[in-house]
Design a protein around this motif. Structure first.
Motif, PDB file in Angstrom:
ATOM      1  N   ALA A 152       7.865  -7.494  -6.553  1.00 47.12           N
ATOM      2  CA  ALA A 152       7.515  -7.180  -5.168  1.00 47.12           C
ATOM      3  C   ALA A 152       6.303  -7.987  -4.701  1.00 47.12           C
ATOM      4  N   GLN A 153       6.381  -8.445  -3.462  1.00 48.67           N
ATOM      5  CA  GLN A 153       5.351  -9.264  -2.834  1.00 48.67           C
ATOM      6  C   GLN A 153       4.779  -8.524  -1.625  1.00 48.67           C
ATOM      7  N   ASP A 154       3.602  -8.931  -1.200  1.00 50.05           N
ATOM      8  CA  ASP A 154       3.051  -8.396   0.048  1.00 50.05           C
ATOM      9  C   ASP A 154       3.718  -9.066   1.250  1.00 50.05           C
ATOM     10  N   ASN A 161      14.453  -7.974  -4.825  1.00 49.40           N
ATOM     11  CA  ASN A 161      13.367  -7.647  -5.765  1.00 49.40           C
ATOM     12  C   ASN A 161      11.997  -8.070  -5.241  1.00 49.40           C
ATOM     13  N   GLY A 219       8.862  -4.738  -1.427  1.00 53.63           N
ATOM     14  CA  GLY A 219       8.325  -3.411  -1.666  1.00 53.63           C
ATOM     15  C   GLY A 219       8.442  -2.623  -0.366  1.00 53.63           C
ATOM     16  N   ARG A 220       7.971  -1.406  -0.380  1.00 59.14           N
ATOM     17  CA  ARG A 220       8.070  -0.558   0.819  1.00 59.14           C
ATOM     18  C   ARG A 220       7.386  -1.190   2.023  1.00 59.14           C
ATOM     19  N   THR A 231       6.409  -4.570   2.293  1.00 59.53           N
ATOM     20  CA  THR A 231       6.481  -6.033   2.334  1.00 59.53           C
ATOM     21  C   THR A 231       6.840  -6.522   3.723  1.00 59.53           C
ATOM     22  N   HIS A 238      11.314  -4.878   8.167  1.00 56.00           N
ATOM     23  CA  HIS A 238      10.386  -5.676   7.361  1.00 56.00           C
ATOM     24  C   HIS A 238       9.951  -6.957   8.088  1.00 56.00           C
TER      25      HIS A 238
END
Length: 171
Positions: free
Chosen positions: A67-69, A89, A92-93, A95, A138
Motif C-alpha cells: 500500500a502507498q500513500d 495491492n 490502502g483505505r 490512498t 480514490h
C-alpha cells in the motif's frame, strides 16, 4: 510519504524524480529495457543542463510494493485497462490515485451532478471495467502541463513546463 509511479516513462519519470528529490519514498512500475536500466543504473533525469540519478525500487509487478500513500498513473491511455486491476495491492483505505493522463478520463462523470453522474465514459470504458478496477473515490484529477521524453531506456529528458494541475472530481 510513499509514492508509486505506474508507468515510469517520460512524465512518470519526471514525477518520480520530483518526489524522490523532495525526500519521499518512491517506487516505479515499468517494463522491458527501461525497467532493466532502472534496476541497474537508476532513473536518470536530464533537465536544464543538469544530470541527476535516482536509485529507486522498480518492478514490472506493482504487487511487490504494498500500500502507498499516493499512486500516479502515468500510462498511455490504451495501456490503463490492462494495468489497473494489477494495482489493487498499492491501494490502502486513504490512498490517493492521480491519473496523469492525456484526454478525457473514464471517471469524468463521477460526482459530476448531471444526467450522466456516476457513469463511466462509454467510449472509454464501455463495460465499466475501469470503474470496477479502481473506485473513483480514490482519484484526484490531474492535467499535465509539462513535457519530457525518454531518449534511451532509464533516461528522462525534461523539455518544458512543470505544471501539474490537481483537483477533486466534484469541485
Amino acid at each position: 510519504m510513499k509514492v508509486c509511479v505506474v508507468g515510469a516513462g517520460a512524465i512518470g519519470g519526471l514525477v518520480a524524480a520530483g518526489f524522490a528529490r523532495a525526500g519521499h519514498e518512491v517506487c516505479l512500475v515499468a517494463r522491458g529495457a527501461h525497467l532493466d536500466v532502472l534496476r541497474s543504473n537508476g532513473l536518470t533525469l536530464l533537465t536544464q543542463g543538469k544530470r541527476e540519478v535516482f536509485r529507486l525500487r522498480a518492478s514490472a509487478d506493482p504487487s511487490e510494493f504494498g500500500a502507498q500513500d499516493t499512486v500516479f498513473i502515468c500510462l498511455k491511455t490504451h495501456s490503463i485497462a490492462a494495468m489497473l486491476s494489477r494495482t489493487k495491492n498499492l491501494l490502502g483505505r486513504a490512498t490517493v490515485v492521480v491519473p496523469a493522463i492525456n484526454g478525457l478520463p473514464w471517471w469524468y462523470f463521477f460526482r459530476e451532478g448531471g444526467k450522466f453522474d456516476g457513469q463511466p465514459v462509454a467510449c472509454l470504458d464501455p463495460a465499466g471495467t475501469l470503474f470496477d478496477a479502481l473506485d473513483p473515490r480514490h482519484i484526484l484529477g490531474c492535467v499535465v502541463h509539462a513535457a519530457a521524453e525518454v531518449p534511451e531506456p532509464g533516461v528522462v529528458r525534461h523539455t518544458a513546463g512543470l505544471g501539474f494541475l490537481l483537483g477533486e472530481r466534484d469541485r
